[in-house]
Design an enzyme around this catalytic site. Structure first.
Site, PDB file in Angstrom:
ATOM      1  N   HIS A   4       0.824  -1.206   0.000  1.00  0.00           N
ATOM      2  CA  HIS A   4       0.000   0.000   0.000  1.00  0.00           C
ATOM      3  C   HIS A   4       0.863   1.264   0.000  1.00  0.00           C
ATOM      4  O   HIS A   4       0.533   2.250  -0.662  1.00  0.00           O
ATOM      5  CB  HIS A   4      -0.933   0.018   1.216  1.00  0.00           C
ATOM      6  CG  HIS A   4      -1.859  -1.148   1.279  1.00  0.00           C
ATOM      7  ND1 HIS A   4      -2.645  -1.422   2.381  1.00  0.00           N
ATOM      8  CD2 HIS A   4      -2.141  -2.130   0.377  1.00  0.00           C
ATOM      9  CE1 HIS A   4      -3.356  -2.515   2.162  1.00  0.00           C
ATOM     10  NE2 HIS A   4      -3.069  -2.959   0.958  1.00  0.00           N
ATOM     11  N   HIS A  24      -9.100  -2.122  -5.092  1.00  0.00           N
ATOM     12  CA  HIS A  24      -8.032  -2.399  -4.129  1.00  0.00           C
ATOM     13  C   HIS A  24      -7.038  -3.410  -4.699  1.00  0.00           C
ATOM     14  O   HIS A  24      -5.826  -3.300  -4.443  1.00  0.00           O
ATOM     15  CB  HIS A  24      -8.574  -2.917  -2.798  1.00  0.00           C
ATOM     16  CG  HIS A  24      -7.471  -3.118  -1.798  1.00  0.00           C
ATOM     17  ND1 HIS A  24      -6.892  -2.074  -1.117  1.00  0.00           N
ATOM     18  CD2 HIS A  24      -6.783  -4.231  -1.440  1.00  0.00           C
ATOM     19  CE1 HIS A  24      -5.918  -2.532  -0.359  1.00  0.00           C
ATOM     20  NE2 HIS A  24      -5.829  -3.836  -0.542  1.00  0.00           N
ATOM     21  N   ASP A  72      -3.051  -2.873  -5.001  1.00  0.00           N
ATOM     22  CA  ASP A  72      -2.021  -3.849  -4.627  1.00  0.00           C
ATOM     23  C   ASP A  72      -1.068  -4.119  -5.782  1.00  0.00           C
ATOM     24  O   ASP A  72       0.158  -4.189  -5.596  1.00  0.00           O
ATOM     25  CB  ASP A  72      -2.674  -5.164  -4.212  1.00  0.00           C
ATOM     26  CG  ASP A  72      -3.172  -5.165  -2.773  1.00  0.00           C
ATOM     27  OD1 ASP A  72      -2.816  -4.241  -2.006  1.00  0.00           O
ATOM     28  OD2 ASP A  72      -3.905  -6.105  -2.410  1.00  0.00           O
ATOM     29  N   HIS A 132      -0.252 -11.439  -4.467  1.00  0.00           N
ATOM     30  CA  HIS A 132       1.137 -11.008  -4.317  1.00  0.00           C
ATOM     31  C   HIS A 132       2.136 -12.059  -4.811  1.00  0.00           C
ATOM     32  O   HIS A 132       3.159 -11.713  -5.406  1.00  0.00           O
ATOM     33  CB  HIS A 132       1.415 -10.668  -2.859  1.00  0.00           C
ATOM     34  CG  HIS A 132       0.520  -9.598  -2.323  1.00  0.00           C
ATOM     35  ND1 HIS A 132       0.515  -8.313  -2.834  1.00  0.00           N
ATOM     36  CD2 HIS A 132      -0.416  -9.618  -1.342  1.00  0.00           C
ATOM     37  CE1 HIS A 132      -0.378  -7.591  -2.175  1.00  0.00           C
ATOM     38  NE2 HIS A 132      -0.959  -8.361  -1.276  1.00  0.00           N
TER      39      HIS A 132
END
Length: 304
Positions: free
Chosen positions: A78, A237, A241, A264
């Site tokens: 973030h 969101h 990311d 991720h």
């Protein structure tokens, strides 16, 4: 000249880590041209430098974590997204704990800190990662892909088998040559099912999570007072990311990212494949009019 950027003044903030639940303090420092983004753990016997690069990512469970020996700094995505979105090339960030504070679950408070510190242009030409060929990684049906594009565009599709998710948009595509990160993405918060929260806490994860720093999803609707900030906040969101993870290439990106159910781990695999296949080149852009991304104007009009 399209210049590199740093912050003008040192600035400090504190908060709680999403997963550790521990209070941590960050101090942002201006940095010289070509420093990049450098994290420093300052709570040990010595100061430990951990550059924000893809090769320094050692863990990707529910967040992106930089690892150097016994030292870690987790949940960096973030903050990196805020730095990428404001075009800050060079910054040193001191951290007195193992995790970046979650703040409100988005990037907006980090953007505010950067703006408060002041963004200043430097006497060095800004560099970009220019994607030269398509690269893709896949795990089961999850896909992360990058391809050449004259600008920076991020397209994401999420897919969750849950009635609340099904009420809201699953896909979004944002071209950052046409709009700004701050307006479109920075306020999008992290999210999760409340039914999963106790399971995560038993795994020593999400120990700091609450409705002040994440969107809680119940059986029938969003549990946060006021609901979502915008209808496609979930997918935005995920875009936030991805922008943070992509900034681990070291510079703002010229290319198009596509993600389907990626996270991720797969994002980092994509970065490593981009590097291993030499699917990019580093370029400099001299003129502001030729910039492929719509940047926030510096709040301090001077060069250092």
């Amino acid at each position: 000249m399209l210049s590199q950027r740093t912050i003008k003044n040192k600035i400090t903030c504190s908060g709680v880590g999403l997963h550790t639940g521990k209070k941590v303090k960050l101090t942002f420092h201006p940095a010289e041209p070509n420093t990049g983004i450098l994290f420093r753990r300052i709570d040990g016997d010595k100061v430990v430098d951990i550059p924000a690069t893809a090769k320094n990512v050692g863990e990707t469970t529910l967040s992106t974590t930089l690892v150097y020996g016994d030292y870690k700094i987790s949940t960096i995505e973030h903050l990196l997204s805020a730095l990428a979105g404001t075009g800050v090339d060079n910054c040193i960030i001191d951290c007195d704990g193992p995790e970046i504070p979650i703040m409100d679950g988005s990037s907006t408070q980090f953007v505010f800190l950067i703006q408060t510190a002041g963004i200043v242009e430097q006497n060095a030409v800004k560099k970009f990662v220019y994607v030269t060929k398509s690269v893709q990684v896949q795990r089961d049906d999850a896909v992360a892909r990058i391809k050449p594009y004259d600008g920076f565009r991020v397209t994401f599709t999420l897919e969750f088998d849950h009635p609340v998710y099904n009420k809201y948009p699953h896909s979004a595509s944002i071209d950052f040559s046409q709009t700004s990160f701050i307006r479109e993405v920075s306020r999008a918060r992290t999210f999760g099912l409340m039914d999963d929260l106790e399971k995560l806490k038993k795994m020593n994860l999400a120990l700091g999570a609450n409705l002040n720093n994440a969107i809680g999803i119940g059986d029938e609707d969003v549990l946060n007072e006021g609901g979502l900030r915008f209808a496609d906040e979930f997918v935005k969101h995920k875009i936030l990311d991805a922008i943070g993870d992509l900034y681990l290439l070291g510079h703002n990106l010229i290319g198009e990212f596509f993600g389907f159910k990626t996270g991720h781990s797969l994002n980092n695999q994509l970065l490593r494949k981009i590097e291993s296949e030499n699917a990019y080149k580093i370029i400099e852009i001299d003129e502001i009019k030729d910039a492929p991304i719509n940047y926030l104007k510096p709040l301090i009009e001077e060069a250092i």
